[in-house]
Design a protein around this motif. Structure first.
Motif, PDB file in Angstrom:
ATOM      1  N   VAL A 132      61.913  39.085  20.626  1.00 61.10           N
ATOM      2  CA  VAL A 132      61.255  40.272  21.166  1.00 61.10           C
ATOM      3  C   VAL A 132      60.407  40.880  20.053  1.00 61.10           C
ATOM      4  O   VAL A 132      60.926  41.238  19.001  1.00 61.10           O
ATOM      5  CB  VAL A 132      62.291  41.305  21.674  1.00 61.10           C
ATOM      6  N   TRP A 133      59.106  40.981  20.308  1.00 61.79           N
ATOM      7  CA  TRP A 133      58.200  41.447  19.266  1.00 61.79           C
ATOM      8  C   TRP A 133      57.631  42.841  19.543  1.00 61.79           C
ATOM      9  O   TRP A 133      56.762  43.301  18.817  1.00 61.79           O
ATOM     10  CB  TRP A 133      57.045  40.448  19.112  1.00 61.79           C
ATOM     11  N   TYR A 154      53.597  44.129  29.427  1.00 63.72           N
ATOM     12  CA  TYR A 154      53.196  43.886  30.814  1.00 63.72           C
ATOM     13  C   TYR A 154      54.196  42.957  31.499  1.00 63.72           C
ATOM     14  O   TYR A 154      54.658  43.234  32.613  1.00 63.72           O
ATOM     15  CB  TYR A 154      51.794  43.270  30.839  1.00 63.72           C
ATOM     16  N   PHE A 155      54.551  41.884  30.832  1.00 67.52           N
ATOM     17  CA  PHE A 155      55.415  40.884  31.443  1.00 67.52           C
ATOM     18  C   PHE A 155      56.798  41.441  31.759  1.00 67.52           C
ATOM     19  O   PHE A 155      57.348  41.210  32.838  1.00 67.52           O
ATOM     20  CB  PHE A 155      55.535  39.673  30.520  1.00 67.52           C
ATOM     21  N   LEU A 156      57.377  42.187  30.823  1.00 70.29           N
ATOM     22  CA  LEU A 156      58.740  42.673  31.002  1.00 70.29           C
ATOM     23  C   LEU A 156      58.857  43.754  32.075  1.00 70.29           C
ATOM     24  O   LEU A 156      59.971  44.130  32.461  1.00 70.29           O
ATOM     25  CB  LEU A 156      59.304  43.170  29.666  1.00 70.29           C
ATOM     26  N   LYS A 157      57.736  44.240  32.558  1.00 74.64           N
ATOM     27  CA  LYS A 157      57.746  45.207  33.658  1.00 74.64           C
ATOM     28  C   LYS A 157      57.713  44.527  35.032  1.00 74.64           C
ATOM     29  O   LYS A 157      57.831  45.189  36.066  1.00 74.64           O
ATOM     30  CB  LYS A 157      56.548  46.155  33.532  1.00 74.64           C
ATOM     31  N   GLN A 158      57.522  43.205  35.029  1.00 73.80           N
ATOM     32  CA  GLN A 158      57.411  42.482  36.292  1.00 73.80           C
ATOM     33  C   GLN A 158      58.804  42.124  36.836  1.00 73.80           C
ATOM     34  O   GLN A 158      59.809  42.206  36.134  1.00 73.80           O
ATOM     35  CB  GLN A 158      56.569  41.214  36.110  1.00 73.80           C
ATOM     36  N   TYR A 177      64.320  46.897  27.633  1.00 74.02           N
ATOM     37  CA  TYR A 177      63.091  46.661  28.397  1.00 74.02           C
ATOM     38  C   TYR A 177      63.302  45.904  29.699  1.00 74.02           C
ATOM     39  O   TYR A 177      62.369  45.810  30.506  1.00 74.02           O
ATOM     40  CB  TYR A 177      62.094  45.870  27.532  1.00 74.02           C
ATOM     41  N   PHE A 178      64.522  45.369  29.913  1.00 77.13           N
ATOM     42  CA  PHE A 178      64.720  44.511  31.082  1.00 77.13           C
ATOM     43  C   PHE A 178      66.188  44.586  31.516  1.00 77.13           C
ATOM     44  O   PHE A 178      67.079  44.677  30.670  1.00 77.13           O
ATOM     45  CB  PHE A 178      64.348  43.064  30.735  1.00 77.13           C
ATOM     46  N   ARG A 182      70.042  40.356  34.642  1.00 76.04           N
ATOM     47  CA  ARG A 182      69.142  39.222  34.810  1.00 76.04           C
ATOM     48  C   ARG A 182      68.776  38.584  33.468  1.00 76.04           C
ATOM     49  O   ARG A 182      67.710  37.999  33.297  1.00 76.04           O
ATOM     50  CB  ARG A 182      67.874  39.663  35.562  1.00 76.04           C
ATOM     51  N   ILE A 183      69.696  38.706  32.504  1.00 77.00           N
ATOM     52  CA  ILE A 183      69.527  38.081  31.191  1.00 77.00           C
ATOM     53  C   ILE A 183      70.765  37.240  30.891  1.00 77.00           C
ATOM     54  O   ILE A 183      71.884  37.730  30.990  1.00 77.00           O
ATOM     55  CB  ILE A 183      69.344  39.125  30.075  1.00 77.00           C
TER      56      ILE A 183
END
Length: 383
Positions: A132-133, A154-158, A177-178, A182-183
């Motif tokens: 994670v950057w 952007y991606f982690l909000k999808q 962030y997620f 789901r991880i």
């Protein structure tokens, strides 16, 4: 195991063009090894960049590799326009794939592409996550990091079906962030090298790293300068290329290490890289940014103890077995740790034994089976 036969699309920025693993980074090793294992149970299609070695599409065993975008060289920084063209072309190609059941993205450039394709084809998406950057992009990559920061946020909000980090460290960094449910952590496959090579005549330290700032190869060079006072014949072999290559060679020259440090550049065959590690006394990983540190496990499997910067992903991967850690960026402490391993035979033998045992936790069969079960479960839920 393997009850559901799936059509899986892998999107990865780079991919080898044969089983010789002509690759340059850990993400590519991960994508290749997992594609090979998954292809035992599923139909695998890979979308990747075009380069001078590749035709428009080709096969590695039964893995169908499709090259997208204009031909371009491997890069970790910049190349903004060419990367955008790759993303655009990969999306177009992916949207025309038939009967896909699942799509997997393997790095920041490919996550948005995979997500867009999943939306178009109405199939689940999985992200294989190495690090994670967020908040570190610009400091690590310079101005081009703005692009990466925006893409990752952007991606982690999808609405991603599942994220598979390669370590618990990366999982913990994802949690702000997620959604945690789901991880799932799935460690990297380590395709243990079967190599034979004679030990180098002089005590030798091997390093395999891209020559970029966060890999901190300069710390190793400065440590070698210190060690040289006690062990004049100390040798260091550095495998890798990158934007800092000229700068690091100049530092080596300034420290009068031309006879001690050898820059081997890009070594095409993974087997040849491992021969260098196998012949060396110690493997060194001075990097301060890693998603997992797969090369550490490879070194342990060859009974080559390591010295590494003490960062959570590498500590997790090694289980603190088979090597010594030092404070990141502290080259004096690095030199001290290297000297200890070079001179303490009892400690060296102990680390060889415990490191080899630790390496067996990452077999390709075990990780491949876990991934396939996870993907089967996604398919079952969809039905």
């Amino acid at each position: 195991m393997g009850e559901i036969y799936m059509n899986i699309c892998i999107v990865t920025e780079y991919f080898p063009h044969s089983e010789n693993l002509e690759i340059k980074g850990g993400v590519e090793v991960c994508a290749f090894n997992e594609a090979q294992q998954l292809s035992k149970y599923n139909n695998i299609t890979v979308l990747t960049s075009n380069d001078e070695n590749n035709t428009d599409d080709f096969y590695i065993d039964n893995i169908h590799v499709i090259c997208c975008g204009n031909k371009r060289n491997y890069t970790q920084k910049g190349s903004f326009t060419k990367r955008l063209l790759f993303m655009k072309d990969a999306y177009a190609v992916g949207c025309n794939l038939k009967d896909m059941d699942l799509i997997i993205g393997y790095n920041f450039i490919t996550y948005p592409v995979a997500w867009k394709i999943s939306q178009k084809l109405d199939i689940p998406i999985v992200a294989r996550y190495h690090d994670v950057w967020i908040g570190r992009w610009i400091d690590t990559m310079g101005v081009s990091g703005i692009f990466g920061e925006a893409l990752e946020r952007y991606f982690l909000k999808q609405d991603i079906d599942l994220i598979l980090p390669v370590s618990d460290y990366t999982k913990n960094n994802l949690l702000p962030y997620f959604p945690g449910e789901r991880i799932k952590t799935v460690h990297n496959i380590v395709d243990f090298p079967s190599v034979t090579s004679k030990p180098y005549t002089n005590p030798t330290i091997a390093c395999v790293a891209r020559l970029v700032e966060y890999k901190r190869v300069e710390d190793l060079i400065r440590a070698i300068s210190i060690i040289k006072d006690s062990i004049p014949k100390i040798q260091c072999k550095i495998i890798g290329t990158g934007p800092l290559e000229s700068q690091l060679k100049q530092l080596s020259k300034e420290l009068d290490l031309d006879d001690n440090i050898e820059f081997l550049g890009f070594v095409e065959k993974h087997e040849d890289v491992m021969k260098v590690v196998n012949s060396s006394k110690i493997f060194c990983l001075p990097s301060v940014v890693e998603g997992f540190g797969i090369v550490i496990i490879e070194a342990l499997s060859l009974k080559t103890p390591f010295v590494a910067a003490e960062i959570p992903p590498v500590v997790e991967a090694s289980g603190r077995k088979g090597g010594l850690f030092y404070e990141p960026k502290n080259y004096k402490q690095l030199a001290k740790s290297l000297l200890k391993l070079l001179t303490d035979d009892k400690l060296y033998s102990q680390l060889q034994k415990e490191g080899y045992i630790q390496s067996k936790n990452y077999t390709k069969e075990a990780i491949g089976s876990r991934l396939n079960d996870i993907f089967n479960n996604i398919e079952e839920k969809k039905k």
